[in-house]
Scaffold this motif. Structure first.
Motif, mmCIF file in Angstrom:
data_model
loop_
_atom_site.group_PDB
_atom_site.id
_atom_site.type_symbol
_atom_site.label_atom_id
_atom_site.label_comp_id
_atom_site.label_asym_id
_atom_site.label_seq_id
_atom_site.Cartn_x
_atom_site.Cartn_y
_atom_site.Cartn_z
ATOM 1 N N SER A 47 -1.636 1.778 10.541
ATOM 2 C CA SER A 47 -2.171 3.034 10.026
ATOM 3 C C SER A 47 -2.887 3.788 11.146
ATOM 4 O O SER A 47 -3.239 3.222 12.182
ATOM 5 C CB SER A 47 -3.131 2.787 8.861
ATOM 6 O OG SER A 47 -4.456 2.628 9.332
ATOM 7 N N ASP A 48 -3.102 5.072 10.920
ATOM 8 C CA ASP A 48 -3.807 5.872 11.936
ATOM 9 C C ASP A 48 -5.276 5.457 12.056
ATOM 10 O O ASP A 48 -6.009 5.989 12.885
ATOM 11 C CB ASP A 48 -3.654 7.385 11.656
ATOM 12 C CG ASP A 48 -4.230 7.813 10.316
ATOM 13 O OD1 ASP A 48 -5.021 7.062 9.715
ATOM 14 O OD2 ASP A 48 -3.885 8.923 9.862
ATOM 15 N N THR B 233 -2.743 8.127 6.718
ATOM 16 C CA THR B 233 -3.469 7.424 5.651
ATOM 17 C C THR B 233 -3.755 8.380 4.489
ATOM 18 O O THR B 233 -3.777 9.600 4.669
ATOM 19 C CB THR B 233 -4.791 6.849 6.186
ATOM 20 O OG1 THR B 233 -5.441 7.829 7.008
ATOM 21 C CG2 THR B 233 -4.540 5.610 7.024
ATOM 22 N N ARG C 3 -6.211 4.510 3.482
ATOM 23 C CA ARG C 3 -5.254 3.398 3.451
ATOM 24 C C ARG C 3 -3.897 3.907 3.912
ATOM 25 O O ARG C 3 -3.543 5.063 3.656
ATOM 26 C CB ARG C 3 -5.087 2.876 2.023
ATOM 27 C CG ARG C 3 -6.348 2.248 1.504
ATOM 28 C CD ARG C 3 -6.049 1.453 0.233
ATOM 29 N NE ARG C 3 -7.319 1.116 -0.381
ATOM 30 C CZ ARG C 3 -7.676 1.500 -1.598
ATOM 31 N NH1 ARG C 3 -6.857 2.198 -2.357
ATOM 32 N NH2 ARG C 3 -8.863 1.174 -2.061
ATOM 33 N N MET C 4 -3.148 3.012 4.531
ATOM 34 C CA MET C 4 -1.822 3.382 5.018
ATOM 35 C C MET C 4 -0.996 4.004 3.889
ATOM 36 O O MET C 4 -0.907 3.445 2.795
ATOM 37 C CB MET C 4 -1.106 2.142 5.568
ATOM 38 C CG MET C 4 0.203 2.481 6.269
ATOM 39 S SD MET C 4 1.157 0.999 6.687
ATOM 40 C CE MET C 4 0.159 0.272 7.980
ATOM 41 N N ASP C 5 -0.377 5.159 4.192
ATOM 42 C CA ASP C 5 0.488 5.836 3.226
ATOM 43 C C ASP C 5 1.831 5.097 3.211
ATOM 44 O O ASP C 5 2.601 5.164 4.174
ATOM 45 C CB ASP C 5 0.642 7.298 3.661
ATOM 46 C CG ASP C 5 1.591 8.076 2.770
ATOM 47 O OD1 ASP C 5 2.447 7.462 2.099
ATOM 48 O OD2 ASP C 5 1.493 9.316 2.770
ATOM 49 N N ASP D 189 -5.696 -1.838 3.633
ATOM 50 C CA ASP D 189 -4.332 -1.421 3.321
ATOM 51 C C ASP D 189 -3.780 -2.231 2.149
ATOM 52 O O ASP D 189 -4.278 -3.314 1.845
ATOM 53 C CB ASP D 189 -3.429 -1.607 4.551
ATOM 54 C CG ASP D 189 -3.722 -0.588 5.648
ATOM 55 O OD1 ASP D 189 -4.246 0.500 5.329
ATOM 56 O OD2 ASP D 189 -3.423 -0.889 6.825
#
Ligand SMILES: *Cc1c(COP(=O)(O)O)cnc(C)c1O
Length: 485
Positions: A185-186, A211, A216-218, A252
């Motif tokens: 994730s960023d 995110t 949270r990670m998309d 995440d």
């Protein structure tokens, strides 16, 4: 034989050494038991910087004098992370038993590269404990490292070697048939691009996935990135899920990431340097569901277990691949069936050959307190983070900048009619004045172009009232800075 007397580093008078050592322990206990009464941190007086520029002495000095010098120059000026009101970056607060462990480890003196020693057995036992804490099988492997950065790098090395499509140890990354891609994730920690640089893959081999509003990670964006890389002839090698991001503590969706990795035959690594140990916290362990399905997990005992620096750990599901990534023995280090080098050879699980006995400080404090207590302390810090968040939310002068997932609170002091850069300057000044006051140490970060103050309540000495003291300091200092403008 010539008549030059032979020497050693042992004390010429052990009983003198003994009384100095006793004094050090007495002073250490006084120092720790009164930590709350002191300032958290104070800037170094100039004299100290000059003092430590002196060249190495050729002549001896009694140990007593060496210690006296440190009492004046070292002990008054620590980082302060052992203080109950230290919440900067993400540190552990240490513990006295751990300090004794470091001392006893040095006295034992074993090199944890490996060998038939009890120290090596303790090292393996501690790794086994971490495997069990993470829900990994007995057949998994692992190793203690200097910290989380090295733990992550060990895991990413095994991931790279597994998916390189070539014997990368022999032929190097130039021989790989396809470029590899890693995804995180960023919000991922900077140690990941740094590791991929060192592993010869370049930091562009790491795709940072955007995110969601909770940082949270998309997951949809992850799927899209993987699909477009496959279409472009790039090999998706590994997803790095973060359990507890450094900025905000976001976790995440590890369950879904795990499924995606299965689907695409990718390595699933979890950077759990902050949050992996939530798995032992009874009230919150559900937050890291899925961590037990990872191929590897990096965690940091020197963060939420408060092991004195340094101690990191990585565990790897496939022990053979882990061993296969690092095994190497010089002619001078051949394994034997018997004798001191009959194994285990712990250096075969990482980059380092000579290794310190880091396991002992972890082992002793877990034995003394029991794991349940460490779990409760994690819950306690998360509850304190929620308390601080609620108090900030009800204060009109302050604003929360991110949702508080666990124990990391991101907020700032408002100012009317100000530009983003004025708000940043104001809050930076506020943070520095609080650090310099000695009342507390907090740090800062920037989230989606919004600068904010950051409080990471990762401290077993913190009481809820300490957070009230912080808020009073923020409000009062903020008012003072505003009045001077
Ligand atoms: C702290 C941290 C690291 C790096 O760990 P060190 O022990 O400082 O080397 C890696 N990842 C995350 C998420 C961290 O918070």
């Amino acid at each position: 034989m010539n008549d030059i007397p032979e020497e050693s580093l042992d004390p010429s008078d052990w009983s003198n050494a003994q009384s100095i050592a006793h004094k050090m322990v007495d002073d250490a206990i006084e120092h720790l038991s009164s930590v709350r009464d002191r300032t958290v941190w104070q800037d170094l007086p100039d004299g100290i910087r000059t003092h430590f520029k002196a060249a190495a002495p050729n002549d001896p000095m009694p140990l007593e004098d060496v210690y006296d010098e440190l009492k004046r120059t070292l002990i008054p000026h620590p980082m302060g992370n052992i203080h109950p009101r230290f919440w900067g970056w993400y540190m552990g607060a240490g513990n006295f038993t751990g300090a004794l462990g470091d001392f006893l480890a040095a006295v034992d003196g074993s090199n944890l590269g490996g060998g038939a020693t009890s120290a090596a057995q303790i090292d393996m036992q501690v790794v086994n404990w971490f495997k069990a804490m993470m829900g990994f099988p007995d057949t998994a492997s692992g190793t203690l490292t200097s910290g989380g950065s090295m733990a992550n790098m060990v895991a990413l090395t095994v991931a790279r070697n597994t998916h390189a499509g070539v014997d990368v140890r022999a032929h190097g990354v130039a021989a790989m048939p396809q470029p590899l891609r890693f995804y995180a994730s960023d919000q991922a920690h900077s140690c990941h691009p740094k590791s991929l640089e060192a592993l010869g893959l370049g930091n562009t081999s790491l795709t940072l996935i955007p995110t969601d509003e909770n940082y949270r990670m998309d997951i949809a964006a992850l799927r899209t990135a993987i699909a477009s890389d496959i279409a472009a002839g790039i090999k998706p090698a590994c997803v790095i899920g973060t359990a507890g991001t450094t900025n905000t503590g976001a976790i995440d969706d590890l369950v879904t990431i795990s499924a995606i990795c299965n689907e695409h035959d990718m390595w699933f690594h979890v950077d759990g340097c902050i949050g992996a140990l939530i798995r032992i916290a009874p009230d919150h362990r559900h937050m890291v569901a899925g961590i037990d399905t990872a191929d590897s997990v990096a965690l940091d005992p020197h963060k939420w277990l408060h092991t004195p620096f340094e101690a990191g750990c990585v565990i790897v599901r496939d022990a053979e691949r882990h061993h296969g990534a690092f095994e190497m023995h010089g002619d001078y280090l051949q394994m034997q069936e018997r004798g001191l080098l009959a194994g285990p050879f712990l250096a075969d699980y990482g980059f380092e050959l000579s290794r310190g006995f880091k396991a002992l400080k972890i082992w002793m404090s877990i034995k003394e307190h029991g794991l349940e207590k460490f779990g409760r302390l994690i819950d306690q810090n998360i509850a304190q983070g929620q308390y601080l968040t609620a108090r900030i939310a009800e204060n009109p002068v302050l604003e929360l900048i991110a949702p508080t997932e666990i124990n990391i609170v991101c907020f700032r002091h408002r100012i009317e009619n100000a530009t983003e850069s004025q708000i940043k300057d104001f809050n930076t000044e506020l943070m520095l004045q609080i650090q310099e006051s000695g009342i507390a140490v907090i740090s800062d970060t920037t989230l989606r172009d919004q600068h904010c103050l950051r409080v990471a309540v990762n401290n077993h000495r913190t009481r809820t009232e300490d957070l009230d003291i912080l808020l009073d300091a923020v409000i009062n200092t903020g008012a003072e800075i505003l009045a001077e403008r």
